[in-house]
Write a protein that holds these residues in place. Structure first.
Motif, mmCIF file in Angstrom:
data_model
loop_
_atom_site.group_PDB
_atom_site.id
_atom_site.type_symbol
_atom_site.label_atom_id
_atom_site.label_comp_id
_atom_site.label_asym_id
_atom_site.label_seq_id
_atom_site.Cartn_x
_atom_site.Cartn_y
_atom_site.Cartn_z
ATOM 1 N N TYR A 179 63.109 19.041 32.890
ATOM 2 C CA TYR A 179 62.868 18.579 34.268
ATOM 3 C C TYR A 179 63.683 19.355 35.308
ATOM 4 O O TYR A 179 63.152 19.744 36.357
ATOM 5 N N GLU B 59 62.611 11.796 30.870
ATOM 6 C CA GLU B 59 62.792 12.496 32.139
ATOM 7 C C GLU B 59 61.710 13.550 32.373
ATOM 8 O O GLU B 59 61.371 13.853 33.514
ATOM 9 N N GLU C 37 58.652 13.172 31.986
ATOM 10 C CA GLU C 37 57.512 12.522 32.631
ATOM 11 C C GLU C 37 57.589 12.628 34.151
ATOM 12 O O GLU C 37 56.569 12.573 34.839
ATOM 13 N N LYS C 38 58.805 12.794 34.690
ATOM 14 C CA LYS C 38 58.978 12.895 36.142
ATOM 15 C C LYS C 38 58.335 14.160 36.709
ATOM 16 O O LYS C 38 58.114 14.264 37.913
ATOM 17 N N ASN D 40 55.378 14.992 36.440
ATOM 18 C CA ASN D 40 54.067 14.600 36.977
ATOM 19 C C ASN D 40 54.155 14.028 38.392
ATOM 20 O O ASN D 40 53.124 13.862 39.051
ATOM 21 N N THR D 41 55.357 13.724 38.857
ATOM 22 C CA THR D 41 55.512 13.228 40.233
ATOM 23 C C THR D 41 55.666 14.364 41.235
ATOM 24 O O THR D 41 55.626 14.131 42.446
#
Length: 296
Positions: free
Chosen positions: A14, A46, A48-49, A51-52
């Motif tokens: 990330y 982390e 997955e963040k 995708n934000t």
């Protein structure tokens, strides 16, 4: 304009993506960042963040497909003409990292290699061997890399035109044991595709413990033998196999096998110690190659 492609496995990527995203947004360029997790056996929330973040996405595969297939998959998913491949365990040295690569973009069919560095701080003893090897054999300034552009190519930090990648993708038929980057650079050389070396390095932080580093080296030598035996690369392309070929011609393999048997544990003790010798490492590698040859 630019597809940034990052394969990852059991690694938090990330912060790397965040830095790359920031640089791209400041430049105002058209870009995307694609991260694919190659079937990690550890969940890293982390990631997955990613995708934000705008123009960025993170995908996770259900099973591990290997280093060659994951890079080819990333290239297929990339929407733009220039592909920037980065390993998960690197981080740009400079704030103008993306800008430096953008300046290399033109109409040429080529690949651009930015190079790498290792942290200056000496690591703990169980990572010392990998750190010393990396600093002396991999972290070469671009002036030195230019002298042997194909063999100096490493896949953890490079830019490539998509049309070139479609001609010279990663070979998915070879064992997933290392040296896919060696075969990739050899194929670039065969097709007379330019490798442009520049000074745009990333720090490489993913240093293996000694036991893992030696296991990977043994796998690497097995992979190298496979590439040579199957005539995928010339035996003279890589320095260690070129030297081994000369030893083989002199019918010294039985002597080298015995030498490896007698010295292996002493050599490994040195390499695991406070002052690992790369000369001893090369002798160990030659001995291991002779052992592989003797099994035929």
């Amino acid at each position: 304009m630019l597809s940034i492609l990052i394969p990852t496995y059991n690694y938090n990527v990330y912060n790397l993506v965040l830095e790359l995203h920031k640089q791209c947004m400041e430049l105002g360029i058209t870009f995307e960042i694609i991260v694919i997790d190659d079937g990690s056996n550890t969940s890293i929330l982390e990631n997955e963040k990613i995708n934000t973040l705008q123009y960025s996405r993170y995908e996770m595969l259900h099973s591990n497909i290997g280093r060659s297939k994951i890079r080819n998959l990333l290239a297929q998913k990339g929407n733009y003409q220039w592909l920037l491949f980065l390993d998960a365990d690197v981080f740009p040295k400079n704030k103008n990292f993306i800008s430096a690569y953008i300046q290399c973009i033109n109409n040429e069919e080529k690949t651009v290699n930015g190079g790498l560095l290792y942290p200056e701080k000496k690591p703990e003893r169980n990572k010392l061997f990998r750190w010393i090897y990396g600093k002396r054999r991999e972290a070469l300034p671009f002036e030195k890399r230019k002298k042997n552009p194909y063999l100096s190519f490493l896949t953890l930090n490079f830019l490539i035109n998509k049309s070139v990648f479609e001609k010279v993708s990663f070979n998915e038929t070879i064992p997933n044991l290392r040296h896919e980057d060696t075969l990739f650079s050899y194929n670039l050389m065969q097709k007379n595709i330019t490798i442009e070396h520049i000074g745009n390095p990333v720090y490489h932080y993913g240093m293996d413990d000694f036991e893992i580093a030696i296991r990977k080296e043994n796998e690497s030598l097995t992979a190298l033998k496979y590439l040579i035996d199957n005539k995928l690369i010339s035996k003279d392309y890589v320095r260690i196999s070129k030297l081994f070929s000369k030893i083989k011609k002199l019918n010294l393999i039985p002597i080298l096998v015995l030498f490896h048997k007698l010295t292996k544990y002493l050599f490994l003790k040195n390499l695991a110690g406070k002052n690992p010798s790369l000369y001893i490492f090369d002798l160990y590698r030659l001995g291991y190659m002779s052992k592989l040859e003797k099994k035929l």
